[in-house]
Design a protein around this motif. Sequence first.
Motif, PDB file in Angstrom:
ATOM      1  N   MET A 133       0.854  -1.193   0.000  1.00  0.00           N
ATOM      2  CA  MET A 133       0.000   0.000   0.000  1.00  0.00           C
ATOM      3  C   MET A 133       0.885   1.236   0.000  1.00  0.00           C
ATOM      4  O   MET A 133       1.517   1.581   1.010  1.00  0.00           O
ATOM      5  N   ALA A 134       1.020   1.896  -1.156  1.00  0.00           N
ATOM      6  CA  ALA A 134       1.862   3.079  -1.274  1.00  0.00           C
ATOM      7  C   ALA A 134       1.139   4.294  -0.715  1.00  0.00           C
ATOM      8  O   ALA A 134       0.035   4.642  -1.148  1.00  0.00           O
ATOM      9  N   VAL A 135       1.733   4.938   0.292  1.00  0.00           N
ATOM     10  CA  VAL A 135       1.118   6.079   0.970  1.00  0.00           C
ATOM     11  C   VAL A 135       2.140   7.191   1.072  1.00  0.00           C
ATOM     12  O   VAL A 135       3.294   6.951   1.438  1.00  0.00           O
ATOM     13  N   GLU A 136       1.720   8.401   0.763  1.00  0.00           N
ATOM     14  CA  GLU A 136       2.607   9.555   0.913  1.00  0.00           C
ATOM     15  C   GLU A 136       2.882   9.782   2.404  1.00  0.00           C
ATOM     16  O   GLU A 136       1.978   9.750   3.236  1.00  0.00           O
ATOM     17  N   LEU A 137       4.143  10.026   2.728  1.00  0.00           N
ATOM     18  CA  LEU A 137       4.537  10.219   4.119  1.00  0.00           C
ATOM     19  C   LEU A 137       4.268  11.669   4.519  1.00  0.00           C
ATOM     20  O   LEU A 137       5.098  12.552   4.357  1.00  0.00           O
ATOM     21  N   THR A 138       3.087  11.921   5.052  1.00  0.00           N
ATOM     22  CA  THR A 138       2.659  13.265   5.434  1.00  0.00           C
ATOM     23  C   THR A 138       3.245  13.658   6.786  1.00  0.00           C
ATOM     24  O   THR A 138       3.813  12.832   7.517  1.00  0.00           O
ATOM     25  N   ASP A 139       3.078  14.932   7.161  1.00  0.00           N
ATOM     26  CA  ASP A 139       3.511  15.380   8.483  1.00  0.00           C
ATOM     27  C   ASP A 139       2.809  14.597   9.585  1.00  0.00           C
ATOM     28  O   ASP A 139       3.410  14.277  10.616  1.00  0.00           O
ATOM     29  N   TYR A 140       1.535  14.301   9.372  1.00  0.00           N
ATOM     30  CA  TYR A 140       0.776  13.521  10.355  1.00  0.00           C
ATOM     31  C   TYR A 140       1.422  12.156  10.569  1.00  0.00           C
ATOM     32  O   TYR A 140       1.633  11.723  11.712  1.00  0.00           O
ATOM     33  N   LEU A 141       1.743  11.473   9.491  1.00  0.00           N
ATOM     34  CA  LEU A 141       2.347  10.152   9.609  1.00  0.00           C
ATOM     35  C   LEU A 141       3.757  10.234  10.180  1.00  0.00           C
ATOM     36  O   LEU A 141       4.176   9.360  10.951  1.00  0.00           O
ATOM     37  N   MET A 142       4.481  11.282   9.855  1.00  0.00           N
ATOM     38  CA  MET A 142       5.830  11.432  10.410  1.00  0.00           C
ATOM     39  C   MET A 142       5.778  11.635  11.926  1.00  0.00           C
ATOM     40  O   MET A 142       6.578  11.059  12.665  1.00  0.00           O
ATOM     41  N   ASP A 143       4.817  12.436  12.401  1.00  0.00           N
ATOM     42  CA  ASP A 143       4.648  12.577  13.850  1.00  0.00           C
ATOM     43  C   ASP A 143       4.271  11.243  14.486  1.00  0.00           C
ATOM     44  O   ASP A 143       4.750  10.891  15.566  1.00  0.00           O
ATOM     45  N   LEU A 144       3.396  10.513  13.821  1.00  0.00           N
ATOM     46  CA  LEU A 144       2.986   9.200  14.326  1.00  0.00           C
ATOM     47  C   LEU A 144       4.200   8.289  14.477  1.00  0.00           C
ATOM     48  O   LEU A 144       4.373   7.618  15.503  1.00  0.00           O
ATOM     49  N   LEU A 145       5.061   8.280  13.471  1.00  0.00           N
ATOM     50  CA  LEU A 145       6.238   7.416  13.490  1.00  0.00           C
ATOM     51  C   LEU A 145       7.283   7.875  14.506  1.00  0.00           C
ATOM     52  O   LEU A 145       8.124   7.075  14.945  1.00  0.00           O
ATOM     53  N   ASP A 146       7.240   9.155  14.874  1.00  0.00           N
ATOM     54  CA  ASP A 146       8.204   9.686  15.845  1.00  0.00           C
ATOM     55  C   ASP A 146       7.823   9.393  17.294  1.00  0.00           C
ATOM     56  O   ASP A 146       8.601   9.658  18.208  1.00  0.00           O
ATOM     57  N   GLN A 147       6.650   8.849  17.518  1.00  0.00           N
ATOM     58  CA  GLN A 147       6.178   8.683  18.893  1.00  0.00           C
ATOM     59  C   GLN A 147       7.030   7.764  19.760  1.00  0.00           C
ATOM     60  O   GLN A 147       7.212   8.048  20.949  1.00  0.00           O
ATOM     61  N   ALA A 204       7.369  -0.254  12.337  1.00  0.00           N
ATOM     62  CA  ALA A 204       8.343  -0.552  11.283  1.00  0.00           C
ATOM     63  C   ALA A 204       7.636  -1.026  10.016  1.00  0.00           C
ATOM     64  O   ALA A 204       8.120  -0.811   8.908  1.00  0.00           O
ATOM     65  N   GLY A 205       6.483  -1.655  10.171  1.00  0.00           N
ATOM     66  CA  GLY A 205       5.702  -2.106   9.017  1.00  0.00           C
ATOM     67  C   GLY A 205       4.408  -1.328   8.870  1.00  0.00           C
ATOM     68  O   GLY A 205       3.358  -1.916   8.582  1.00  0.00           O
ATOM     69  N   TRP A 206       4.472  -0.017   9.041  1.00  0.00           N
ATOM     70  CA  TRP A 206       3.253   0.792   9.112  1.00  0.00           C
ATOM     71  C   TRP A 206       2.422   0.736   7.830  1.00  0.00           C
ATOM     72  O   TRP A 206       1.189   0.748   7.887  1.00  0.00           O
ATOM     73  N   GLU A 207       3.056   0.639   6.665  1.00  0.00           N
ATOM     74  CA  GLU A 207       2.271   0.591   5.424  1.00  0.00           C
ATOM     75  C   GLU A 207       1.460  -0.711   5.340  1.00  0.00           C
ATOM     76  O   GLU A 207       0.288  -0.702   4.940  1.00  0.00           O
TER      77      GLU A 207
END
Length: 351
Positions: free
Chosen positions: A1-15, A194-197
């Motif tokens: 599932m190809a998803v653009e890495l938005t600011d929202y997702l980047m914050d999510l991944l930084d948690q 690590a496997g968010w997509e």
Amino acid sequence: MAVELTDYLMDLLDQPESLRQAAAGFDPGLLLPLQARLAGGEFERLILTGMGASLYAAYPAWLALVQAGLPAYWLDGGELLHSASRLATRRSLLWIVSNSGRSIEVAQLLDRLGGESAPAILAVTRDPASPVGQRADCVLPLNTADDRTPLAQCSYTASLAVCQLVARQLAGGDLAGGRADLLATAEGMQAYLAGWENRLAGMAGLLGQVERLGIIGRGASYATALEGALIFKEGAKLSVEGQTSGQFWHGPVELVDERYTLLALGGPAETQAEQAALAQRAAGLGARVLWLGEAALSGGLPWVELPAWRGIGLPQAEIVPLQLLTFLVGQQTGFQPGEFRYLTHSLSTKI
């Protein structure tokens, strides 16, 4: 599932890193003077307050305090300001949680409570130089970087952690064990994301089309239900109600039909069996119920796996799949989570 890495997702991944920073950076020495005053009987009550996500982040801490037998209140900052400010007396410890330290309600509350009868102030904030930080007797920083979007996902995770550690210290609990719980949970979140997509793709298959949505939880998971509902409203612009599991059966169950989606948080071990029974009962009434827990239920409800967590790390682990689901629902509603129409990082004026 190809998803653009938005600011929202980047914050999510930084948690996970935000949780590590909050847990590792917590300095119990800062709290010792207030802890001594509490132990000495100076405070007849503790009042935990804030607005929005900051208020919700204080809920598990409030539970820990009352379970330890301490006289604690958990109150919306606006209601404390306008309707219940007489609770905050010279013999109170007013514990303010404010990511920015600039929320208008808490700033006005501090102005009202000045003078000789002012309570002691404990502040949990990202900005110790903020108005709330400057007025506090003790400031405990979140030790996290700024969030990219006003949804403040990293700050919420860090606020949960700092508040839980404060509560454990004030209640005389195992502070080192609590810190270890949070660091272990951060590792679980890191592995999960690590496997968010692939997780997004799997959740999309479980979720289906969402028209109406509710979230239920018990204990510390009630904070997750409240915060989850908030981010669906802020992010996906969908009206969602977060509530205790018991309250759901005292009226809101009338909303249930085949167009209603219910996210049931497994929650603490002591109430999990009852939570599972109620979730399956809601499914029997026609709701599409997704179970968010450590393991799937034998009854066959669609299961959304949680990150691995330990001890007091449960609410941090629970919010992550709700954030991913918010992104998916935003694709359905046509809104990009993290893009606000009316709000900013800090609501410092009345709308």
